[in-house]
Design a protein around this motif. Structure first.
Motif, PDB file in Angstrom:
ATOM      1  N   ALA A 119      54.107  84.083  81.475  1.00 57.43           N
ATOM      2  CA  ALA A 119      52.746  84.344  81.953  1.00 57.43           C
ATOM      3  C   ALA A 119      51.822  83.179  81.605  1.00 57.43           C
ATOM      4  N   ALA A 120      51.955  82.650  80.405  1.00 58.88           N
ATOM      5  CA  ALA A 120      51.128  81.506  80.006  1.00 58.88           C
ATOM      6  C   ALA A 120      51.439  80.299  80.886  1.00 58.88           C
ATOM      7  N   LEU A 121      52.712  80.053  81.130  1.00 59.78           N
ATOM      8  CA  LEU A 121      53.098  78.906  81.965  1.00 59.78           C
ATOM      9  C   LEU A 121      52.581  79.052  83.393  1.00 59.78           C
ATOM     10  N   ARG A 122      52.516  80.287  83.888  1.00 60.57           N
ATOM     11  CA  ARG A 122      51.992  80.521  85.243  1.00 60.57           C
ATOM     12  C   ARG A 122      50.518  80.152  85.344  1.00 60.57           C
ATOM     13  N   MET A 123      49.794  80.216  84.234  1.00 58.62           N
ATOM     14  CA  MET A 123      48.386  79.790  84.259  1.00 58.62           C
ATOM     15  C   MET A 123      48.291  78.337  84.699  1.00 58.62           C
ATOM     16  N   GLY A 124      49.193  77.520  84.189  1.00 57.89           N
ATOM     17  CA  GLY A 124      49.229  76.115  84.576  1.00 57.89           C
ATOM     18  C   GLY A 124      48.154  75.262  83.952  1.00 57.89           C
ATOM     19  N   ALA A 125      46.939  75.745  83.993  1.00 60.63           N
ATOM     20  CA  ALA A 125      45.823  74.954  83.473  1.00 60.63           C
ATOM     21  C   ALA A 125      44.667  75.857  83.079  1.00 60.63           C
ATOM     22  N   ILE A 126      43.827  75.329  82.236  1.00 59.66           N
ATOM     23  CA  ILE A 126      42.572  75.965  81.862  1.00 59.66           C
ATOM     24  C   ILE A 126      41.491  74.931  82.185  1.00 59.66           C
ATOM     25  N   PRO A 127      40.978  74.946  83.427  1.00 64.97           N
ATOM     26  CA  PRO A 127      40.084  73.887  83.895  1.00 64.97           C
ATOM     27  C   PRO A 127      38.840  73.680  83.024  1.00 64.97           C
ATOM     28  N   GLU A 128      38.371  74.740  82.394  1.00 68.11           N
ATOM     29  CA  GLU A 128      37.175  74.628  81.548  1.00 68.11           C
ATOM     30  C   GLU A 128      37.356  73.605  80.429  1.00 68.11           C
ATOM     31  N   ILE A 129      38.588  73.426  79.983  1.00 69.60           N
ATOM     32  CA  ILE A 129      38.848  72.471  78.895  1.00 69.60           C
ATOM     33  C   ILE A 129      38.516  71.051  79.337  1.00 69.60           C
ATOM     34  N   GLY A 130      38.723  70.755  80.594  1.00 68.72           N
ATOM     35  CA  GLY A 130      38.398  69.436  81.114  1.00 68.72           C
ATOM     36  C   GLY A 130      36.918  69.099  81.053  1.00 68.72           C
ATOM     37  N   ARG A 131      36.084  70.122  80.929  1.00 67.51           N
ATOM     38  CA  ARG A 131      34.631  69.908  80.873  1.00 67.51           C
ATOM     39  C   ARG A 131      34.105  69.799  79.440  1.00 67.51           C
ATOM     40  N   LEU A 132      34.978  69.962  78.466  1.00 67.56           N
ATOM     41  CA  LEU A 132      34.549  69.881  77.066  1.00 67.56           C
ATOM     42  C   LEU A 132      34.328  68.432  76.641  1.00 67.56           C
ATOM     43  N   ASN A 133      33.421  68.242  75.680  1.00 63.13           N
ATOM     44  CA  ASN A 133      33.289  66.896  75.110  1.00 63.13           C
ATOM     45  C   ASN A 133      34.476  66.649  74.189  1.00 63.13           C
ATOM     46  N   ASP A 134      34.656  65.405  73.781  1.00 62.39           N
ATOM     47  CA  ASP A 134      35.842  65.042  72.986  1.00 62.39           C
ATOM     48  C   ASP A 134      35.951  65.819  71.687  1.00 62.39           C
ATOM     49  N   GLN A 135      34.817  66.057  71.040  1.00 66.25           N
ATOM     50  CA  GLN A 135      34.841  66.780  69.761  1.00 66.25           C
ATOM     51  C   GLN A 135      35.310  68.223  69.963  1.00 66.25           C
ATOM     52  N   ALA A 136      34.828  68.873  70.996  1.00 68.00           N
ATOM     53  CA  ALA A 136      35.241  70.257  71.281  1.00 68.00           C
ATOM     54  C   ALA A 136      36.706  70.298  71.712  1.00 68.00           C
ATOM     55  N   TYR A 137      37.112  69.334  72.543  1.00 68.91           N
ATOM     56  CA  TYR A 137      38.505  69.290  72.986  1.00 68.91           C
ATOM     57  C   TYR A 137      39.458  69.159  71.799  1.00 68.91           C
ATOM     58  N   ALA A 138      39.087  68.344  70.828  1.00 66.87           N
ATOM     59  CA  ALA A 138      39.945  68.138  69.657  1.00 66.87           C
ATOM     60  C   ALA A 138      40.222  69.455  68.933  1.00 66.87           C
ATOM     61  N   LYS A 139      39.296  70.395  69.024  1.00 64.68           N
ATOM     62  CA  LYS A 139      39.457  71.690  68.342  1.00 64.68           C
ATOM     63  C   LYS A 139      40.362  72.654  69.111  1.00 64.68           C
ATOM     64  N   VAL A 140      40.548  72.419  70.416  1.00 64.70           N
ATOM     65  CA  VAL A 140      41.310  73.376  71.220  1.00 64.70           C
ATOM     66  C   VAL A 140      42.551  72.770  71.882  1.00 64.70           C
ATOM     67  N   ARG A 141      42.851  71.510  71.616  1.00 64.69           N
ATOM     68  CA  ARG A 141      43.987  70.884  72.313  1.00 64.69           C
ATOM     69  C   ARG A 141      45.303  71.575  71.986  1.00 64.69           C
ATOM     70  N   VAL A 142      45.396  72.183  70.805  1.00 60.10           N
ATOM     71  CA  VAL A 142      46.517  73.063  70.459  1.00 60.10           C
ATOM     72  C   VAL A 142      45.886  74.318  69.864  1.00 60.10           C
ATOM     73  N   PHE A 143      46.167  75.455  70.484  1.00 59.51           N
ATOM     74  CA  PHE A 143      45.580  76.702  69.995  1.00 59.51           C
ATOM     75  C   PHE A 143      46.617  77.808  70.046  1.00 59.51           C
ATOM     76  N   ARG A 144      46.311  78.901  69.380  1.00 58.43           N
ATOM     77  CA  ARG A 144      47.204  80.062  69.353  1.00 58.43           C
ATOM     78  C   ARG A 144      46.545  81.230  70.050  1.00 58.43           C
ATOM     79  N   LEU A 145      47.366  81.997  70.733  1.00 58.70           N
ATOM     80  CA  LEU A 145      46.905  83.144  71.493  1.00 58.70           C
ATOM     81  C   LEU A 145      47.807  84.331  71.181  1.00 58.70           C
ATOM     82  N   ALA A 146      47.222  85.418  70.700  1.00 61.80           N
ATOM     83  CA  ALA A 146      47.982  86.640  70.400  1.00 61.80           C
ATOM     84  C   ALA A 146      47.934  87.556  71.618  1.00 61.80           C
TER      85      ALA A 146
END
Length: 86
Positions: free
Chosen positions: A49-76
């Motif tokens: 299911a996660a792979l079917r998402m393919g992308a999270i476009p909102e991440i592309g709009r983050l500034n570099d500092q915010a992106y650094a916090k979410v480039r690897v994340f965990r989802l329960a």
């Protein structure tokens, strides 16, 4: 055995934790099981299911500092959050 004596309610308390990596544009680059639910079929369904998402476009709009916090994340994910789609 303890697993067999659990009720259906216990099944819905189980969760799988996925570790998801995304590139700077929000494309998923890796999905792994960080913590298993104990049910391989459910874990595999969550990864698919996660792979079917393919992308999270909102991440592309983050500034570099915010992106650094979410480039690897965990989802329960719990079984109750997953439902079949046609």
């Amino acid at each position: 055995d303890a697993q067999e004596s659990r009720g259906l309610g216990d099944v819905y308390k189980r969760q799988v934790v996925l570790q998801i990596a995304v590139d700077r544009t929000g494309q998923l680059t890796d999905v792994q099981v960080a913590n298993t639910s104990g049910q391989i079929e459910f874990d595999n369904s969550a990864v698919k299911a996660a792979l079917r998402m393919g992308a999270i476009p909102e991440i592309g709009r983050l500034n570099d500092q915010a992106y650094a916090k979410v480039r690897v994340f965990r989802l329960a994910i719990t079984p109750g959050q997953m439902k079949a789609t046609k």
